[in-house]
Design a protein around this motif. Structure first.
Motif, PDB file in Angstrom:
ATOM      1  N   ILE A 128       0.849  -1.194   0.000  1.00 21.80           N
ATOM      2  CA  ILE A 128       0.000   0.000   0.000  1.00 21.80           C
ATOM      3  C   ILE A 128       0.883   1.242   0.000  1.00 21.80           C
ATOM      4  N   ALA A 129       0.651   2.114  -0.965  1.00 22.77           N
ATOM      5  CA  ALA A 129       1.332   3.411  -1.013  1.00 22.77           C
ATOM      6  C   ALA A 129       0.416   4.422  -0.341  1.00 22.77           C
ATOM      7  N   ALA A 130       0.734   4.780   0.897  1.00 20.06           N
ATOM      8  CA  ALA A 130      -0.157   5.636   1.686  1.00 20.06           C
ATOM      9  C   ALA A 130       0.286   7.095   1.666  1.00 20.06           C
ATOM     10  N   SER A 136       3.766   1.839   2.941  1.00 16.08           N
ATOM     11  CA  SER A 136       4.824   2.828   2.760  1.00 16.08           C
ATOM     12  C   SER A 136       4.178   4.212   2.804  1.00 16.08           C
ATOM     13  N   ASP A 137       4.427   4.935   3.887  1.00 20.20           N
ATOM     14  CA  ASP A 137       3.802   6.246   4.063  1.00 20.20           C
ATOM     15  C   ASP A 137       4.712   7.340   3.510  1.00 20.20           C
ATOM     16  N   ASP A 138       4.156   8.145   2.611  1.00 21.69           N
ATOM     17  CA  ASP A 138       4.960   9.119   1.872  1.00 21.69           C
ATOM     18  C   ASP A 138       4.923  10.512   2.490  1.00 21.69           C
ATOM     19  N   GLY A 139       5.005  10.561   3.832  1.00 25.00           N
ATOM     20  CA  GLY A 139       5.051  11.855   4.499  1.00 25.00           C
ATOM     21  C   GLY A 139       3.688  12.430   4.823  1.00 25.00           C
ATOM     22  N   SER A 140       2.755  11.580   5.249  1.00 23.15           N
ATOM     23  CA  SER A 140       1.407  12.054   5.580  1.00 23.15           C
ATOM     24  C   SER A 140       1.443  13.104   6.690  1.00 23.15           C
ATOM     25  N   SER A 141       0.567  14.103   6.560  1.00 26.95           N
ATOM     26  CA  SER A 141       0.461  15.156   7.570  1.00 26.95           C
ATOM     27  C   SER A 141      -0.809  15.003   8.406  1.00 26.95           C
ATOM     28  N   ASP A 142      -1.571  13.942   8.156  1.00 30.17           N
ATOM     29  CA  ASP A 142      -2.788  13.692   8.925  1.00 30.17           C
ATOM     30  C   ASP A 142      -2.546  12.538   9.904  1.00 30.17           C
ATOM     31  N   ARG A 143      -3.559  11.773  10.260  1.00 31.11           N
ATOM     32  CA  ARG A 143      -3.451  10.711  11.255  1.00 31.11           C
ATOM     33  C   ARG A 143      -3.174   9.329  10.647  1.00 31.11           C
ATOM     34  N   THR A 144      -2.736   9.286   9.401  1.00 32.75           N
ATOM     35  CA  THR A 144      -2.516   7.996   8.740  1.00 32.75           C
ATOM     36  C   THR A 144      -1.570   7.101   9.531  1.00 32.75           C
ATOM     37  N   ILE A 145      -0.418   7.603   9.920  1.00 31.25           N
ATOM     38  CA  ILE A 145       0.578   6.795  10.645  1.00 31.25           C
ATOM     39  C   ILE A 145       0.005   6.321  11.978  1.00 31.25           C
ATOM     40  N   GLU A 146      -0.682   7.207  12.669  1.00 35.37           N
ATOM     41  CA  GLU A 146      -1.289   6.849  13.958  1.00 35.37           C
ATOM     42  C   GLU A 146      -2.308   5.725  13.789  1.00 35.37           C
ATOM     43  N   ILE A 147      -3.120   5.803  12.763  1.00 31.05           N
ATOM     44  CA  ILE A 147      -4.161   4.791  12.527  1.00 31.05           C
ATOM     45  C   ILE A 147      -3.547   3.446  12.180  1.00 31.05           C
ATOM     46  N   VAL A 148      -2.569   3.448  11.295  1.00 34.72           N
ATOM     47  CA  VAL A 148      -1.910   2.185  10.908  1.00 34.72           C
ATOM     48  C   VAL A 148      -1.232   1.557  12.119  1.00 34.72           C
ATOM     49  N   SER A 149      -0.557   2.362  12.912  1.00 35.66           N
ATOM     50  CA  SER A 149       0.152   1.862  14.093  1.00 35.66           C
ATOM     51  C   SER A 149      -0.793   1.305  15.142  1.00 35.66           C
ATOM     52  N   GLN A 169       9.049   9.796  -0.668  1.00 37.29           N
ATOM     53  CA  GLN A 169       8.480  11.110  -0.957  1.00 37.29           C
ATOM     54  C   GLN A 169       8.842  11.591  -2.362  1.00 37.29           C
ATOM     55  N   LYS A 170       8.679  10.660  -3.306  1.00 36.44           N
ATOM     56  CA  LYS A 170       8.920  10.967  -4.719  1.00 36.44           C
ATOM     57  C   LYS A 170       7.703  10.618  -5.569  1.00 36.44           C
ATOM     58  N   GLY A 171       6.531  10.592  -4.953  1.00 36.04           N
ATOM     59  CA  GLY A 171       5.316  10.295  -5.699  1.00 36.04           C
ATOM     60  C   GLY A 171       4.847   8.872  -5.509  1.00 36.04           C
ATOM     61  N   VAL A 172       3.622   8.615  -5.992  1.00 34.03           N
ATOM     62  CA  VAL A 172       2.955   7.340  -5.730  1.00 34.03           C
ATOM     63  C   VAL A 172       3.676   6.144  -6.346  1.00 34.03           C
ATOM     64  N   ILE A 173       4.255   6.298  -7.547  1.00 38.58           N
ATOM     65  CA  ILE A 173       4.912   5.167  -8.198  1.00 38.58           C
ATOM     66  C   ILE A 173       6.128   4.716  -7.409  1.00 38.58           C
ATOM     67  N   LYS A 174       6.975   5.638  -7.027  1.00 37.55           N
ATOM     68  CA  LYS A 174       8.165   5.292  -6.247  1.00 37.55           C
ATOM     69  C   LYS A 174       7.792   4.839  -4.841  1.00 37.55           C
ATOM     70  N   ASN A 175       6.666   5.313  -4.336  1.00 37.08           N
ATOM     71  CA  ASN A 175       6.205   4.868  -3.030  1.00 37.08           C
ATOM     72  C   ASN A 175       5.787   3.393  -3.078  1.00 37.08           C
ATOM     73  N   PHE A 176       5.095   2.998  -4.143  1.00 38.36           N
ATOM     74  CA  PHE A 176       4.760   1.583  -4.333  1.00 38.36           C
ATOM     75  C   PHE A 176       6.037   0.757  -4.491  1.00 38.36           C
ATOM     76  N   GLU A 177       6.965   1.273  -5.254  1.00 36.30           N
ATOM     77  CA  GLU A 177       8.226   0.566  -5.476  1.00 36.30           C
ATOM     78  C   GLU A 177       8.961   0.339  -4.153  1.00 36.30           C
ATOM     79  N   ASN A 178       8.909   1.316  -3.282  1.00 33.94           N
ATOM     80  CA  ASN A 178       9.535   1.188  -1.967  1.00 33.94           C
ATOM     81  C   ASN A 178       8.892   0.060  -1.168  1.00 33.94           C
TER      82      ASN A 178
END
Length: 234
Positions: A7-9, A36-49, A63-72
């Motif tokens: 998941i590219a979040a 793979s969280d791409d620098g979320s500024s909301d509660r995404t990390i908190e919710i996943v954790s 933090q290079k866009g959705v494609i590289k986030n999926f690749e990560n």
């Protein structure tokens, strides 16, 4: 064979809890979800954790866009079957099991499942994947929808990294799969509730004819380049 859901979040607090919950109920102890969280500024990390589930791996994106986030997420994942997932959809029961069965019993390299569209007002309709085989068919119109795709790791790794100048990773996967005549199995059953709203990260673009023509030329050049490079290494 075990599953790695990737998941590219990014700022997915509105829907990601429901999505993860719908996936986790289907996974075995040896399966995993890589978020793979791409620098979320909301509660995404908190919710996943908050899930406190050892099957979930939360990692920092590039933090290079959705494609590289999926690749990560793919590079960090470990299992034989890679299942792409958007952060805001819902899986129907037994999707994971049916993907595994298709991979094992039918020796598929790529499995595509059908979907129902789920709208922000809670309504749904029986839209479906209009999947077509053939390289030229998919160059004209991509019918490999990322959130519906599962792929064997050995084949996915072979066509990575995703090119820098490609509209979306699923189109690259589809064209390379067709070019190399890999075995694709389409499960004509709606196993994903594919959420459609104004904030979708994928599948929400509208392009002019000139831009579409340019993109097809660009991806064709990159495919030729990748094939030539591969042939030099044989």
């Amino acid at each position: 064979m075990n599953i790695s859901v990737v998941i590219a979040a990014y700022n997915g607090e509105k829907y990601i809890f429901e999505q993860l919950k719908s996936i986790l109920t289907q996974l075995s102890i040896n399966d995993e979800i890589v978020v793979s969280d791409d620098g979320s500024s909301d509660r995404t990390i908190e919710i996943v954790s908050s899930f406190k589930d050892i099957r979930i791996k939360l990692v920092d994106g590039p933090q290079k866009g959705v494609i590289k986030n999926f690749e990560n997420a793919i590079r960090i994942s470990k299992n034989e079957i890679i299942v792409f997932s958007d952060q805001d959809d819902l899986w129907e029961p037994q999707r994971a099991e049916k993907i595994k069965t298709a991979m094992i019993n039918y020796h598929a390299d790529v499995v595509i499942t059908d979907y129902k569209a789920l709208y922000s007002n809670g309504s749904s309709c029986s839209k479906h994947v209009e999947w077509h085989s053939g390289f030229m068919n998919n160059l004209k119109k991509n019918t490999y929808i990322g959130a519906m795709i599962s792929i064997r790791r050995e084949w996915l790794v072979e066509i990575m990294p995703f090119p820098r100048y490609v509209p979306m990773h699923d189109w690259w996967i589809g064209l390379m799969t067709e070019l190399k005549r890999k075995k694709v199995l389409f499960i004509n059953e709606p196993l994903v509730m594919y959420r459609r709203h104004g904030d979708n990260m994928t599948g929400n673009t509208r392009n002019s004819f000139i831009k579409k023509f340019f993109m097809r030329g660009l991806i064709s050049v990159q495919i030729i380049f990748r094939v030539l490079i591969s042939s030099m290494h044989i």
